[in-house]
Each structure stands twice: as structure tokens, then as C-alpha cells.
Design an enzyme around this catalytic site. Structure first.
Site, PDB file in Angstrom:
ATOM      1  N   SER A  79       8.625  -4.889 -11.134  1.00  0.00           N
ATOM      2  CA  SER A  79       8.741  -5.878 -10.226  1.00  0.00           C
ATOM      3  C   SER A  79       8.375  -6.248  -9.033  1.00  0.00           C
ATOM      4  O   SER A  79       7.327  -6.005  -8.924  1.00  0.00           O
ATOM      5  CB  SER A  79       9.692  -6.747 -10.865  1.00  0.00           C
ATOM      6  OG  SER A  79      10.339  -8.006 -10.470  1.00  0.00           O
ATOM      7  N   ASP A 100       5.237 -12.994  -8.024  1.00  0.00           N
ATOM      8  CA  ASP A 100       5.798 -12.094  -7.753  1.00  0.00           C
ATOM      9  C   ASP A 100       5.225 -10.906  -9.086  1.00  0.00           C
ATOM     10  O   ASP A 100       4.222 -10.960  -9.340  1.00  0.00           O
ATOM     11  CB  ASP A 100       7.683 -11.469  -8.045  1.00  0.00           C
ATOM     12  CG  ASP A 100       7.874 -12.023  -9.168  1.00  0.00           C
ATOM     13  OD1 ASP A 100       7.477 -12.105 -10.528  1.00  0.00           O
ATOM     14  OD2 ASP A 100       9.708 -11.108 -10.026  1.00  0.00           O
ATOM     15  N   ASP A 157       5.623  -8.917 -11.354  1.00  0.00           N
ATOM     16  CA  ASP A 157       5.968  -8.780 -12.863  1.00  0.00           C
ATOM     17  C   ASP A 157       5.171 -11.025 -13.232  1.00  0.00           C
ATOM     18  O   ASP A 157       5.418 -11.043 -14.762  1.00  0.00           O
ATOM     19  CB  ASP A 157       6.344  -8.002 -13.758  1.00  0.00           C
ATOM     20  CG  ASP A 157       8.209  -8.371 -13.358  1.00  0.00           C
ATOM     21  OD1 ASP A 157       8.148 -10.140 -12.762  1.00  0.00           O
ATOM     22  OD2 ASP A 157       8.332  -8.592 -14.392  1.00  0.00           O
ATOM     23  N   ASP A 162       7.132 -12.943 -13.677  1.00  0.00           N
ATOM     24  CA  ASP A 162       8.601 -13.696 -13.970  1.00  0.00           C
ATOM     25  C   ASP A 162       9.359 -14.753 -13.302  1.00  0.00           C
ATOM     26  O   ASP A 162      10.316 -15.458 -13.072  1.00  0.00           O
ATOM     27  CB  ASP A 162       9.577 -13.088 -14.882  1.00  0.00           C
ATOM     28  CG  ASP A 162      10.398 -11.800 -13.847  1.00  0.00           C
ATOM     29  OD1 ASP A 162      10.286 -11.397 -12.115  1.00  0.00           O
ATOM     30  OD2 ASP A 162      11.348 -10.861 -14.205  1.00  0.00           O
TER      31      ASP A 162
END
Length: 450
Positions: A101, A241, A243, A245
Site C-alpha cells: 500500500s 496511494d 495500491d 484502495d
């Protein structure tokens, strides 16, 4: 062996804490637990973000999955919420995302999704951990029953079509938008989505090279985006961010719009359109008191869950709520998804802007944000349990709470993904709460750092 799973999967420094051997074992144990009900060879979707160690961990994880007999479908670099969506769309038995992340490039992580696109509950994570810790003997099929690997060639396109379908009729022709892809998992798909919707687009940090993910960019480093929005005279800036999400926004004035404000804008709009189930928004203990005041003033119920979008979602599912999220930018629209989704959230926000025909700064003005300070204290994971029993820390916290005199709040929370304890203070006097937060963080480090 210590506990593997944190608040959002497994994370650690790639190749030392999160090793290929561990990824292999996770592939075997995860496939065994998550595909028990599969009548034929189980199908597992595997994706990753753009960090360099992803190739190594993907190879080891895939080998583990295949050794149980699973057919692995490689989706390459796509956002985490794309995995959750594609698992549902194509009826995979499980999905895996390799990502850390917003963490630094040297870290990486592994998170699993079940066959309905949900992150795993604690009991399933514990079962996977137990299989690894106890070195249980798991099946090893041979011959034609050994698993195989296939490419999933349309994963990014399928996900892009899906997020666009959640905002029917949205036309961004009249908006100039700057996006910051954090050199991460949204780098390829996000520009495609916004351009398909007609936006006058400026894309930043969408050239990942394996080493530059989250490097002074993305939702944890908003400064470049804020400057670019003003330079370009853009209508809005959007930062993802690593990743994909979560997302944060920047107003046309260069002001930060956090997850609380996004929840307020979208929640108020959903309430007006009678789409806010039970008139409730699920937030977390990190949401600002100003957001709580906004909800009260607009007769919207607010529930505070523990930090982590999985806990927000658990409450939403348990009580039938349609909107929830975190100040950090994880926002869940339950009508469309099972996890936080940065691109989807951005489109929902943009749909409100186009319907209301107001600048985003005006829409975000419904929330008065109390000054908030967050300071990290470096604490080894092994010593975090002492946080609640250390007398000196407890006395310092009580003294600060007394000094706030009800005009603020304090929250001390161990991170579930990093070796830190987060000290958060809110209050009307920013200078004072900065002083209090730094003082308490110093005391925590003094007592627990070694």
C-alpha cells in the site's frame, strides 16, 4: 513465530521479513483454506503493485498455489479493489494482492480475498497461520493435477469498465483534473478511466520503475499535487496511494480534502437522493470531531469503528449501511464494492461536483475541521502490548486529557502494519496540541523503544 497478519494482510521488508519462503507457504496454506469448497481445480487471481519485489513474491506465491493444484490467473499490476471486483465477476475461488500500500518501496505485503471479494476475517487468517506454524502436511497433487498459470489479459480493462459503470452519464469534459498515481498500481488504469470520461487530464507520477512507488508522491505526499493544481488552474486534484484502495483530493485553491470531507460531500448527496441507508455513515476513531459535528448538524447518524477499512466494512455489513470510510481516504460505497476503492471514490466525488455545479472547495466547506496533529513514536511490535500498562505513559496521557478540558481529544493507537505507535490529538489550539503530541510520543519512545 509471531502473528503474521496485521490489520491489512501481511507486511514486512521484502526478502528479510516477508521472504519468498513465507510467500510460498502462504500460497499453499491460503489455497488450501480458501478453496476447500472448489469442486474442480480451484482458480485464484493474483495481482501486484509496481514495487520491484513484487516479481519475486509473485513467483514464490504462485508456486505455492500451484503446488496445491490451483490454477493461477496473473493480472499483473492493477489496484487492490480491482482484485476484489474481478474475483466476484469471474467467480474465482480466491484472490491475492501483493502490495504494501502506502509503505516505503522496500516493504511489501500479501493480502487475500475470499470468493466474494471480501478481505479475510480473523478466524480464517488464524487458520492459515496455524497451518504454517504447525507445519501441517498439505496435499501435493502430481501429474496433470499440479496447478498451472494463465495470464488474465483483460483485468485492467474489465476493472476500468466497471468503475465507469458506477457513474452512468458522467461527463468530465468541463473539468481540468490533476491525478497523482503514486507511481503505483493505478498508474496504468487511472489515466485511461479519466480520459474515457472526457477529462482535461494532467497525470503525475504515473511512470513506475519498481523503485519509485510512494516516493514523495501519492496520497501520503500531497505537496506536489497541491502545487500543480494551482499552477495548472485545475478544478480538482486527486491522489491515490500505492495500491489504489484510497484517495485524497485537492481543491481548486490547493487545499487538502481528506477522507472525512469526502464522506461528508458524498454522504450528504446520498442522503438527499435517499441512497444513504439508515441515514448513517460509518467512520473510525481517527475521524475528526468536526466531521462528527457535521453529521449531527445534518441529522446524519455517525458510528466510529476501529481503524482499518475491514472494520468499517464489518459494521456496514452487520447493520446494512451503504457508506463508510476513513480519514486517510479509504471510502467504501457498499452498493458497488467490498473494499476501499480510490478510483471509484474519485468518480463518485466528481459526479457530485458535476451535479451540484459547485467548486469542490464550496462542497468541502460543510465540514469545519478541528486542528489535528499526528505524531509517530517508534516502538517495536513486541513491546506494543505494554502501552496500556506503562504507568508513566498512562499518567502523561491523563495529564494531557485534563489540560484539554473537553475542547479536544487524544487517541493513542499502535499501527497494525508498521513498528510505530500513532499519537493523535485534536483541539482548537494547534500549537498546544502539537506540543502535547510530541511530548507524549517522546515519553512512549523513552519507555518502549528498546
Amino acid at each position: 513465530m509471531g502473528k503474521l497478519f496485521g490489520t491489512d494482510g501481511i507486511r514486512g521488508i521484502a526478502n528479510t521479513e516477508l521472504t519468498p519462503e513465507m510467500a510460498f507457504d502462504l500460497g499453499r496454506a491460503g489455497a488450501f483454506v480458501l478453496t476447500k469448497e472448489a469442486k474442480n481445480a480451484p482458480k485464484v487471481l493474483v495481482a501486484k503493485d509496481s514495487r520491484q519485489s513484487g516479481d519475486m513474491l509473485e513467483a514464490a506465491l504462485t508456486a505455492g498455489l500451484c503446488s496445491i493444484g490451483a490454477t493461477v490467473f496473473r493480472a499483473d499490476v492493477i489496484p487492490t479493489p480491482a482484485v476484489a471486483y474481478l474475483v466476484r465477476k469471474y467467480k474465482f475461488d480466491a484472490g491475492v494482492m501483493i502490495s504494501a500500500s502506502h509503505n516505503k518501496m522496500a516493504d511489501n505485503g500479501i493480502k487475500f480475498f475470499n470468493n466474494e471479494g471480501f478481505k479475510l476475517p480473523d478466524d480464517i487468517e488464524n487458520e492459515i497461520e496455524s497451518l504454517i506454524e504447525e507445519k501441517r502436511i498439505l496435499p501435493r497433487p502430481t501429474g496433470k493435477d499440479v496447478g498451472t498459470v494463465q495470464k488474465s489479459p483483460t483485468a485492467a480493462e474489465d476493472y476500468a469498465s466497471f468503475v465507469i459503470s458506477t457513474v452512468p452519464g458522467l461527463n468530465l469534459d468541463n473539468l481540468k483534473i490533476v491525478i497523482d498515481c503514486a507511481n503505483g498500481a493505478t498508474s496504468y488504469v487511472a489515466p485511461v478511466v479519466f480520459e474515457k470520461l472526457g477529462a482535461n487530464l494532467v497525470a503525475l507520477h504515473n511512470a513506475p520503475n519498481g523503485a519509485n512507488i510512494n516516493e514523495n508522491c501519492g496520497s501520503t505526499h500531497m505537496e506536489r499535487l497541491q502545487a500543480c493544481v494551482k499552477e495548472q488552474k485545475a478544478d480538482i486534484g486527486i491522489a491515490f496511494d500505492g495500491d489504489g484502495d484510497r484517495m485524497l483530493a485537492v481543491s481548486e485553491k490547493g487545499e487538502l480534502i481528506d477522507g472525512d470531507a469526502i464522506l461528508a460531500i458524498c454522504g450528504l448527496d446520498m442522503n438527499e437522493r435517499e441512497k444513504l441507508e439508515k441515514n448513517t455513515i460509518v467512520a473510525t476513531v481517527m475521524s475528526n470531531q468536526g466531521f462528527e459535528c457535521f453529521c449531527r448538524d445534518n441529522k446524519i447518524n455517525m458510528f466510529r469503528a476501529d481503524v482499518g477499512d475491514r472494520y468499517v466494512l464489518e459494521k456496514m455489513l452487520a447493520d446494512g449501511y451503504s457508506l463508510g470510510g476513513e480519514q486517510s481516504g479509504h471510502v467504501i460505497f457498499r452498493e458497488y464494492g467490498t473494499t476501499g476503492d480510490g478510483i471509484l471514490t474519485a468518480l463518485q466525488l466528481l459526479s457530485v461536483i458535476t451535479r451540484k455545479k459547485q467548486p469542490v472547495s464550496a462542497l468541502a466547506g460543510v465540514v469545519e475541521t478541528f486542528p489535528q496533529v499526528l505524531v509517530n513514536a517508534t516502538v517495536p511490535n513486541s513491546r506494543k502490548p505494554e502501552l496500556e500498562t506503562c504507568e508513566e505513559i498512562q499518567k502523561a496521557q491523563a495529564k494531557i486529557e485534563a489540560a484539554l478540558k473537553g475542547e479536544g481529544r487524544i487517541l493513542v493507537r499502535p499501527s497494525g502494519t508498521e513498528a510505530v505507535v500513532r499519537v493523535m490529538l485534536e483541539g482548537r489550539d494547534k500549537n498546544k496540541i502539537e506540543e502535547y503530541a510530541k511530548s507524549l510520543a517522546d515519553i512512549i519512545e523513552k519507555n518502549l523503544a528498546n
